[in-house]
Write a protein that holds these residues in place. Structure first.
Motif, PDB file in Angstrom:
ATOM      1  N   LEU A 133     -28.353  12.326  -9.942  1.00  0.00           N
ATOM      2  CA  LEU A 133     -27.644  11.055 -10.091  1.00  0.00           C
ATOM      3  C   LEU A 133     -26.368  11.125  -9.281  1.00  0.00           C
ATOM      4  CD1 LEU A 133     -26.907   8.313 -11.441  1.00  0.00           C
ATOM      5  CD2 LEU A 133     -25.912   9.651 -13.323  1.00  0.00           C
ATOM      6  N   ARG A 134     -26.183  10.134  -8.395  1.00  0.00           N
ATOM      7  CA  ARG A 134     -24.930  10.030  -7.637  1.00  0.00           C
ATOM      8  C   ARG A 134     -24.261   8.723  -8.043  1.00  0.00           C
ATOM      9  NH1 ARG A 134     -22.673   8.313  -2.525  1.00  0.00           N
ATOM     10  NH2 ARG A 134     -21.256   9.919  -1.697  1.00  0.00           N
ATOM     11  N   ALA A 135     -23.210   8.825  -8.816  1.00  0.00           N
ATOM     12  CA  ALA A 135     -22.502   7.654  -9.332  1.00  0.00           C
ATOM     13  C   ALA A 135     -21.141   7.537  -8.653  1.00  0.00           C
ATOM     14  CB  ALA A 135     -22.328   7.765 -10.838  1.00  0.00           C
ATOM     15  N   ILE A 136     -20.682   6.300  -8.460  1.00  0.00           N
ATOM     16  CA  ILE A 136     -19.434   6.036  -7.756  1.00  0.00           C
ATOM     17  C   ILE A 136     -18.375   5.563  -8.750  1.00  0.00           C
ATOM     18  CG2 ILE A 136     -18.353   4.796  -5.851  1.00  0.00           C
ATOM     19  CD1 ILE A 136     -20.639   6.677  -5.045  1.00  0.00           C
ATOM     20  N   TYR A 137     -17.214   6.162  -8.651  1.00  0.00           N
ATOM     21  CA  TYR A 137     -16.096   5.831  -9.531  1.00  0.00           C
ATOM     22  C   TYR A 137     -14.909   5.405  -8.666  1.00  0.00           C
ATOM     23  CZ  TYR A 137     -18.889   8.530 -12.840  1.00  0.00           C
ATOM     24  OH  TYR A 137     -19.934   8.996 -13.606  1.00  0.00           O
ATOM     25  N   GLY A 138     -14.249   4.351  -9.075  1.00  0.00           N
ATOM     26  CA  GLY A 138     -13.119   3.870  -8.286  1.00  0.00           C
ATOM     27  C   GLY A 138     -11.924   3.562  -9.150  1.00  0.00           C
ATOM     28  N   PRO A 139     -10.774   3.361  -8.518  1.00  0.00           N
ATOM     29  CA  PRO A 139      -9.554   3.045  -9.265  1.00  0.00           C
ATOM     30  C   PRO A 139      -9.595   1.628  -9.816  1.00  0.00           C
ATOM     31  CG  PRO A 139      -9.162   2.862  -6.909  1.00  0.00           C
ATOM     32  CD  PRO A 139     -10.545   3.402  -7.069  1.00  0.00           C
ATOM     33  N   ARG A 140      -8.666   1.304 -10.681  1.00  0.00           N
ATOM     34  CA  ARG A 140      -8.560  -0.046 -11.231  1.00  0.00           C
ATOM     35  C   ARG A 140      -8.218  -1.022 -10.114  1.00  0.00           C
ATOM     36  NH1 ARG A 140      -4.396  -0.352 -16.031  1.00  0.00           N
ATOM     37  NH2 ARG A 140      -5.298  -2.432 -16.220  1.00  0.00           N
ATOM     38  N   TRP A 141      -8.663  -2.249 -10.282  1.00  0.00           N
ATOM     39  CA  TRP A 141      -8.243  -3.323  -9.394  1.00  0.00           C
ATOM     40  C   TRP A 141      -6.787  -3.642  -9.706  1.00  0.00           C
ATOM     41  CZ3 TRP A 141     -11.598  -5.105  -5.669  1.00  0.00           C
ATOM     42  CH2 TRP A 141     -12.931  -4.703  -5.806  1.00  0.00           C
ATOM     43  N   ARG A 142      -6.019  -3.993  -8.662  1.00  0.00           N
ATOM     44  CA  ARG A 142      -4.593  -4.248  -8.833  1.00  0.00           C
ATOM     45  C   ARG A 142      -4.243  -5.656  -8.383  1.00  0.00           C
ATOM     46  NH1 ARG A 142      -1.474   0.403  -5.672  1.00  0.00           N
ATOM     47  NH2 ARG A 142      -2.778  -0.410  -4.000  1.00  0.00           N
ATOM     48  N   LEU A 143      -3.216  -6.208  -9.008  1.00  0.00           N
ATOM     49  CA  LEU A 143      -2.697  -7.524  -8.631  1.00  0.00           C
ATOM     50  C   LEU A 143      -1.189  -7.417  -8.488  1.00  0.00           C
ATOM     51  CD1 LEU A 143      -2.928 -10.583  -8.187  1.00  0.00           C
ATOM     52  CD2 LEU A 143      -2.829 -10.867 -10.673  1.00  0.00           C
ATOM     53  N   LEU A 144      -0.704  -7.641  -7.271  1.00  0.00           N
ATOM     54  CA  LEU A 144       0.737  -7.661  -7.005  1.00  0.00           C
ATOM     55  C   LEU A 144       1.210  -9.100  -6.996  1.00  0.00           C
ATOM     56  CD1 LEU A 144       3.471  -6.436  -6.163  1.00  0.00           C
ATOM     57  CD2 LEU A 144       2.673  -6.515  -3.777  1.00  0.00           C
ATOM     58  N   LEU A 145       2.105  -9.436  -7.904  1.00  0.00           N
ATOM     59  CA  LEU A 145       2.667 -10.781  -8.000  1.00  0.00           C
ATOM     60  C   LEU A 145       4.053 -10.794  -7.369  1.00  0.00           C
ATOM     61  CD1 LEU A 145       1.753 -11.562 -11.726  1.00  0.00           C
ATOM     62  CD2 LEU A 145       0.519 -12.283  -9.665  1.00  0.00           C
ATOM     63  N   ILE A 146       4.246 -11.679  -6.416  1.00  0.00           N
ATOM     64  CA  ILE A 146       5.560 -11.883  -5.825  1.00  0.00           C
ATOM     65  C   ILE A 146       6.213 -13.030  -6.589  1.00  0.00           C
ATOM     66  CG2 ILE A 146       6.865 -12.343  -3.723  1.00  0.00           C
ATOM     67  CD1 ILE A 146       5.186  -9.742  -3.703  1.00  0.00           C
ATOM     68  N   GLY A 147       7.208 -12.693  -7.383  1.00  0.00           N
ATOM     69  CA  GLY A 147       7.850 -13.687  -8.230  1.00  0.00           C
ATOM     70  C   GLY A 147       7.569 -13.416  -9.692  1.00  0.00           C
ATOM     71  N   ALA A 148       8.603 -13.535 -10.528  1.00  0.00           N
ATOM     72  CA  ALA A 148       8.478 -13.242 -11.951  1.00  0.00           C
ATOM     73  C   ALA A 148       8.754 -14.478 -12.800  1.00  0.00           C
ATOM     74  CB  ALA A 148       9.435 -12.115 -12.341  1.00  0.00           C
ATOM     75  N   GLY A 149       8.439 -15.650 -12.262  1.00  0.00           N
ATOM     76  CA  GLY A 149       8.669 -16.894 -12.984  1.00  0.00           C
ATOM     77  C   GLY A 149       7.629 -17.160 -14.057  1.00  0.00           C
ATOM     78  N   GLN A 150       7.667 -18.396 -14.587  1.00  0.00           N
ATOM     79  CA  GLN A 150       6.785 -18.747 -15.700  1.00  0.00           C
ATOM     80  C   GLN A 150       5.309 -18.606 -15.354  1.00  0.00           C
ATOM     81  OE1 GLN A 150       6.523 -22.907 -16.796  1.00  0.00           O
ATOM     82  NE2 GLN A 150       6.495 -22.392 -18.988  1.00  0.00           N
ATOM     83  N   LEU A 151       4.900 -19.096 -14.172  1.00  0.00           N
ATOM     84  CA  LEU A 151       3.501 -19.005 -13.780  1.00  0.00           C
ATOM     85  C   LEU A 151       3.042 -17.556 -13.709  1.00  0.00           C
ATOM     86  CD1 LEU A 151       0.823 -20.136 -12.815  1.00  0.00           C
ATOM     87  CD2 LEU A 151       1.805 -20.359 -10.517  1.00  0.00           C
ATOM     88  N   SER A 152       3.888 -16.691 -13.175  1.00  0.00           N
ATOM     89  CA  SER A 152       3.529 -15.274 -13.060  1.00  0.00           C
ATOM     90  C   SER A 152       3.259 -14.649 -14.420  1.00  0.00           C
ATOM     91  CB  SER A 152       4.646 -14.509 -12.346  1.00  0.00           C
ATOM     92  OG  SER A 152       4.748 -14.908 -10.997  1.00  0.00           O
ATOM     93  N   ARG A 153       3.948 -15.106 -15.445  1.00  0.00           N
ATOM     94  CA  ARG A 153       3.737 -14.554 -16.785  1.00  0.00           C
ATOM     95  C   ARG A 153       2.329 -14.881 -17.290  1.00  0.00           C
ATOM     96  NH1 ARG A 153       8.850 -13.120 -19.179  1.00  0.00           N
ATOM     97  NH2 ARG A 153      10.546 -13.711 -17.767  1.00  0.00           N
ATOM     98  N   TYR A 154       1.886 -16.119 -17.050  1.00  0.00           N
ATOM     99  CA  TYR A 154       0.531 -16.496 -17.453  1.00  0.00           C
ATOM    100  C   TYR A 154      -0.502 -15.716 -16.637  1.00  0.00           C
ATOM    101  CZ  TYR A 154       2.165 -20.430 -20.304  1.00  0.00           C
ATOM    102  OH  TYR A 154       2.748 -21.209 -21.269  1.00  0.00           O
ATOM    103  N   VAL A 155      -0.264 -15.603 -15.339  1.00  0.00           N
ATOM    104  CA  VAL A 155      -1.197 -14.871 -14.477  1.00  0.00           C
ATOM    105  C   VAL A 155      -1.278 -13.412 -14.909  1.00  0.00           C
ATOM    106  CG1 VAL A 155      -1.661 -14.084 -12.127  1.00  0.00           C
ATOM    107  CG2 VAL A 155      -0.843 -16.419 -12.508  1.00  0.00           C
ATOM    108  N   ALA A 156      -0.130 -12.813 -15.192  1.00  0.00           N
ATOM    109  CA  ALA A 156      -0.098 -11.407 -15.585  1.00  0.00           C
ATOM    110  C   ALA A 156      -0.888 -11.172 -16.867  1.00  0.00           C
ATOM    111  CB  ALA A 156       1.345 -10.944 -15.762  1.00  0.00           C
ATOM    112  N   GLU A 157      -0.749 -12.082 -17.828  1.00  0.00           N
ATOM    113  CA  GLU A 157      -1.457 -11.916 -19.092  1.00  0.00           C
ATOM    114  C   GLU A 157      -2.962 -12.006 -18.893  1.00  0.00           C
ATOM    115  OE1 GLU A 157      -1.936 -11.225 -23.167  1.00  0.00           O
ATOM    116  OE2 GLU A 157      -0.234 -10.943 -21.811  1.00  0.00           O
TER     117      GLU A 157
END
Length: 328
Positions: free
Chosen positions: A157-181
């Motif tokens: 068995l050859r299985a592939i493992y990868g890192p978590r997907w990441r999301l970089l948000l530019i801006g820490a306003g109200q919309l970013s809080r909803y997106v982050a959650e």
């Protein structure tokens, strides 16, 4: 590999270090309509505790029962194959839809050193291949590419493992809080960059990590790769465009910026005036998100994350605006 399955391996490492007996199950083959894809994992602790999933639940119940009624001996071959749903009656018994069949490796985890190394390499954002020889239980780790997939020939068995997907948000306003959650619930690692100190308050409970510096510096600092999305949400071109100038020349799988159709077009023109190549500008998603008639910040966040997940999952055709309806 789904990063949810990395959590399975984290538990395997924790349990073995605590002295527990651990069996690791991996889906290696499916036929028909199977609930979980090849590569899905489940770990079974010696006292019957489980983490992960290889089916809709009924197979998990049988694996626990095999442990509790003695059908799972403590000694014997290090790896075995277990098949569910060979007959239609069995498929019905175990809750497999449409007569599906599921084959698993049943692996006794003795030395967890390979688990620790694999997790360390994934945390360093490396894609790793794990080769398991069924006859001996020997495990070998090696580097893998982003196009590599699970393979199984009946012996290895050859299985592939990868890192978590990441999301970089530019801006820490109200919309970013909803997106982050929402991104956190979807198991993205959330990173935030905002040099404006006024917007930092209240982020302690958002489970995101702030990246210091200006937006362009942040894109470079996190070593943006094929498992990273970058979204500019400040609505201030002096900040958003700094990030875009760097991100559009990176290997990020998604790059977007908040703005209307008119503002998005102006942004593309500005990027061109700054010397950015047309091919790079064409990668920009703007306006961001799938069209769902969004008005509130929560709806915009839902639209954005739907688009990001679709592209992550290889869905190319995304609806950006409502389809016109012909009137006869």
């Amino acid at each position: 590999m789904d990063s949810v399955d990395l959590n399975v391996l984290r538990s395997v490492l924790e349990w073995r270090r605590a002295g527990h007996r651990v069996m690791l199950y991996s889906v290696v083959q499916t036929w028909g309509s199977a609930p979980r894809p090849p590569g899905a994992m489940l770990a079974l602790r010696g006292d019957g505790v489980v983490i992960g999933s290889v089916s809709g639940g009924c197979i998990e119940d049988d694996l626990i029962a095999r442990l509790q009624d003695g059908r799972l001996p403590e000694e014997g071959p290090p790896v075995q194959l277990v098949t569910y749903g060979v007959t239609r009656d069995e498929a019905a018994r175990f809750g497999l839809p449409c007569g599906g069949t599921l084959r698993l490796t049943e692996e006794r985890v003795s030395d967890p050193a390979w688990v620790a190394e694999l997790l360390t390499r994934c945390e360093a954002h490396e894609i790793v291949a794990r080769e398991l020889v069924l006859a001996t239980g020997e495990v070998t780790l090696s580097s893998a590419g982003k196009t590599d997939t699970l393979s199984f020939d009946g012996k290895c068995l050859r299985a592939i493992y990868g890192p978590r997907w990441r999301l970089l948000l530019i801006g820490a306003g109200q919309l970013s809080r909803y997106v982050a959650e929402m991104a956190r619930l979807l198991d993205f690692e959330v990173l935030i960059c905002d040099p404006r100190k006024e917007f930092v308050y209240g982020w302690e409970e958002q489970h995101g990590r702030f990246v210091p510096g200006m937006p362009d510096e942040a894109v470079l600092a996190i070593q943006t790769d094929e498992r990273t999305a970058v979204v500019a949400l400040t609505h201030d071109p002096r900040l958003d465009d700094m990030a875009l100038l760097t991100a559009l020349n990176s290997s990020a799988f998604y790059i977007g910026a908040l703005g209307s159709q008119v503002n998005s077009q102006k942004r593309r023109e500005n990027l061109a005036a700054l010397g950015m190549a047309a091919q790079a500008i064409a990668r920009l998603h703007g306006p961001i998100g799938l069209y769902i008639g969004s008005h509130t910040p929560a709806e915009i966040a839902l639209s954005l994350m739907a688009e990001i997940v679709a592209i992550k999952n290889g869905i190319v055709a995304v609806q950006k605006k409502p389809l016109s309806v012909a009137v006869s």
